[in-house]
Design an enzyme around this catalytic site. Structure first.
Site, short mmCIF file in Angstrom:
data_model
loop_
_atom_site.label_atom_id
_atom_site.label_comp_id
_atom_site.label_asym_id
_atom_site.label_seq_id
_atom_site.Cartn_x
_atom_site.Cartn_y
_atom_site.Cartn_z
N HIS A 85 122.33 37.94 49.21
CA HIS A 85 121.14 37.17 49.59
C HIS A 85 121.43 36.11 50.65
O HIS A 85 120.53 35.67 51.36
CB HIS A 85 120.53 36.47 48.36
CG HIS A 85 120.04 37.42 47.31
ND1 HIS A 85 120.47 37.38 46.00
CD2 HIS A 85 119.17 38.44 47.39
CE1 HIS A 85 119.87 38.32 45.31
NE2 HIS A 85 119.08 38.99 46.12
N HIS A 135 112.59 32.88 46.15
CA HIS A 135 113.62 33.93 46.17
C HIS A 135 114.88 33.36 46.83
O HIS A 135 114.80 32.67 47.86
CB HIS A 135 113.13 35.15 46.95
CG HIS A 135 114.00 36.35 46.80
ND1 HIS A 135 115.16 36.52 47.50
CD2 HIS A 135 113.89 37.44 45.99
CE1 HIS A 135 115.73 37.66 47.16
NE2 HIS A 135 114.96 38.25 46.24
N GLU A 137 117.12 34.62 48.70
CA GLU A 137 117.31 35.00 50.11
C GLU A 137 116.50 34.08 51.01
O GLU A 137 117.00 33.60 52.04
CB GLU A 137 116.88 36.46 50.34
CG GLU A 137 117.01 36.87 51.81
CD GLU A 137 116.35 38.22 52.11
OE1 GLU A 137 115.64 38.31 53.14
OE2 GLU A 137 116.52 39.16 51.30
N SER A 231 114.33 41.28 40.12
CA SER A 231 114.51 41.86 41.45
C SER A 231 113.19 41.85 42.22
O SER A 231 112.23 42.53 41.85
CB SER A 231 115.03 43.29 41.34
OG SER A 231 115.00 43.93 42.59
#
Length: 660
Positions: A85, A135, A137, A231
């Site tokens: 990520h 998230h 990332e 996920s």
């Protein structure tokens, strides 16, 4: 009941996830082998899959969840692995401050977004990241921007976004974001009339996975989406499939699947998020159908692969590190990786010094990865193949090649032609024996190929044959233009006690010690040095033997000696050598005179060495000059008065001054 089962070709680990997981297991192996020291940490779970994270925990890998965990690490101990990520810029600063080893497993496609955000932020532009703000990332991407870097996930947030007047805007995306949703949000921004640049940074694998999942879901009665509960990309796959197939199930492992829910359907589709191991996908597929997962995967590969092993492809560099290059393959949605070992034979080469992001390059396909379109590539094998074809052509045509010596080996030299290696044995390097070949290191040399057998790795070069042929031609040309009496230039090749061998450019000539000067030469090695250039007279040619001389006629001192050394003249000379009957006096180089022992003094002298010494300068009168025989007689006594002014014939009988 017979049931059709369709497994998505793109299901399972994407390149970035697979790469990150492999790097963790590789680090574990290094610690177990004693080649690295523990402990091993990952900053956040390496992937959103509890099965994989659990296995890593059993192997001793600890997950660090927060920045405080990083700051609490013992200084200089252990290794921290950054997951695919990616992380913010300041995380690297913390790791550097702690002095721990870092393995950066950030996905190259995420790294690309970091670079884009960093460059546009430094240029003063505002940046919008389309994605989920929570998230990891996206959190990492945002950490490469500035205060004008915002995250937008839905239409409402896009509507609320405002840009300062005159400011430019750059729009990027989370790599796993839904492509259709990304286009809708970009349309919202375009209507605002901003001066903006839009960069679709959704990963190709993600786009392919989503498109394929939607296609399969529209064709089956039930759809199974496999992935971790946390996920993001699996959640998006579920949403996409649910729109196409109401009978869609989101599971993490086979145990989450209710067999009764699909017991009556005649067709089932299976896809999986980027963090899902293939083992789990295989288990689900095996339960759904009798056909093995491996057979299905093989069929999918054979029917859909766009490139073949051994093929040469062109790609653009999208990421480069010291030890690997990532390419986006032209005309294909696949990505490929070139490792350091597959780029060069130099194990220490830094690939960042060889290519840059944006460069185009060619490579050879050596392996097709399954499921994600990631391809193993080789630059050096492609270069070697081309080089071998070039060498084969040169071998067949006996073409003279020029290449740089890359290695000096014990048995010869190694050169490289367009990536292909050629070995030149020591016996074929030169036309004469050379004990030390190190002087050839890094030099460009010419050679021909005398043996070409790439299967046995025997490609032999020959430099000696060229030198021999070249010298034969030079020799022929030399003998065709020289004749006795010519004056030419040469280079001293070797010096011996009896003379010197002079390279005339095609053949050697001998300059005998007696021809080195009109005077007397005691030791040629004190007169000449190897490599020295000299101008010589060709005295004689007998077959291939060339006699040389430095006694140029115009420099012959005896041509004008009659005037200088006429009888009665007083001269000054140096004692050159002595015998019992007299001393030989050098009047000038090439002209010696005899001072008989009886002419040294009015007093009786037993032998010259009793009153004279070598090198002593004396003054005497010439009492006899014989031009034909090149003989001169001197007398010191004649200068004293009252004595003989001419030696008796008996004093010089049978004395040849040239023999002493």
């Amino acid at each position: 009941m017979s049931r059709e089962v369709i497994v998505a070709r793109t299901a399972g680990f994407c390149f970035g996830v697979e790469r990150a997981v492999d790097q963790v297991y590789e680090q574990i192996g290094l610690v177990e082998q004693g080649k690295a020291s523990g402990p091993i940490y990952t900053y956040g779970p390496i992937i959103h899959n509890e099965e994989v994270v659990g296995d890593l925990a059993k192997r001793g890998v600890t997950v660090l969840e927060t920045e405080e965990d990083l700051k609490a690490l013992p200084p200089g101990q252990g290794t921290v692995i950054i997951r695919s990520h990616g992380v913010s810029r300041h995380i690297y600063d913390i790791l550097e401050e702690r002095g721990v080893a870092v393995v950066d497993a950030t996905c190259p496609f995420v790294k690309k977004i970091h670079r884009i955000v960093d460059e546009h932020s430094r240029a003063g532009e505002a940046v919008v990241i389309i994605g989920n703000a929570s998230h990891p990332e996206v959190e990492g991407i945002r950490g490469w921007g500035n205060r004008d870097t915002k995250v937008v996930e839905n239409e409402a947030e896009a509507e609320d976004f405002n840009l300062s007047e005159g400011q430019k805007l750059c729009i990027v995306s989370q790599t796993t974001f839904n492509y259709n949703k990304f286009k809708e949000l970009v349309e919202k921004f375009s209507k605002k009339g901003y001066d903006s640049s839009v960069l679709n940074t959704i990963c190709n694998a993600t786009q392919e996975r989503q498109v394929e999942a939607a296609r399969i879901a529209s064709q089956v009665e039930a759809m199974i989406v496999i992935g971790g509960r946390h996920s993001s990309n699996t959640q998006k796959l579920y949403e996409i499939c649910l729109k196409e197939c109401k009978n869609t199930f989101y599971i993490q492992t086979l145990g989450d699947l209710d067999p009764d829910s699909v017991s009556s359907v005649r067709s089932v589709g299976i896809t999986a998020g980027a963090s899902t191991p293939k083992k789990i996908i295989e288990e689900v597929h095996t339960r759904m159908a009798e056909q093995s997962f491996a057979e299905l995967l093989k069929e999918e590969e054979e029917s859909t692969k766009p490139i073949r092993t051994g093929e040469i492809v062109t790609g653009q560099v999208i990421e480069v590190s010291k030890d690997e290059i990532i390419l986006s393959i032209a005309g294909n949605k696949s990505e490929g990786v070139i490792t350091r070992d597959e780029y060069s034979n130099d194990n220490n080469v830094d690939l960042t010094t060889k290519v840059q992001v944006g460069d185009e390059m060619e490579a050879k396909v050596i392996k097709l990865n399954d499921g994600v379109g990631m391809v193993s590539l080789s630059y050096k094998r492609m270069a070697a193949d081309r080089g071998n074809r070039r060498l084969e052509e040169a071998f067949e045509n006996q073409e003279v090649l020029t290449a740089k010596v890359t290695q000096v080996l014990d048995g010869g030299l190694s050169v490289e032609v367009e990536g292909a290696r050629v070995f030149i044995p020591a016996s074929l390097v030169s036309d004469s024996y050379e004990k030390d070949l190190s002087k050839y290191a890094g030099q460009d040399i010419e050679f021909i190929i005398t043996e070409f057998n790439p299967k046995r790795r025997r490609i032999i070069g020959d430099r000696k044959a060229l030198l021999v042929a070249q010298k034969a031609k030079m020799k022929e040309e030399l003998f065709s233009r020289i004749q006795p009496g010519d004056v030419t230039d040469g280079v001293v090749k070797n010096v011996t006690d009896f003379g010197a061998f002079i390279d005339l450019g095609g053949a050697d000539g001998l300059l005998h010690i007696s021809e080195m000067s009109w005077g007397r030469v005691e030791n040629p090695k004190k007169v000449f040095k190897t490599g020295e250039q000299v101008r010589v007279l060709i005295k004689d040619i007998q077959g291939e033997k060339i006699a040389l001389s430095l006694k140029f006629p115009e420099a012959n001192p005896w041509v004008t000696a009659a005037e200088r050394y006429a009888a009665g003249n007083i001269v000054v000379g140096r004692v050159a050598r002595m015998t019992d009957f007299g001393a030989f006096i050098e009047l000038e180089p090439g002209v010696d005179a005899l001072l008989h022992v009886s002419q040294i003094s009015r007093e009786h002298v037993e032998k010259p060495s009793d009153v004279l010494r070598i090198g002593q300068e004396i003054e005497a009168r010439v009492v006899d000059f014989n031009e034909n025989d090149h003989k001169i007689s001197l007398s010191i006594k004649a200068l004293m008065g009252g004595g003989q002014e001419r030696m008796e014939d008996s004093d010089v009988a049978d004395v040849d001054i040239n023999n002493y």
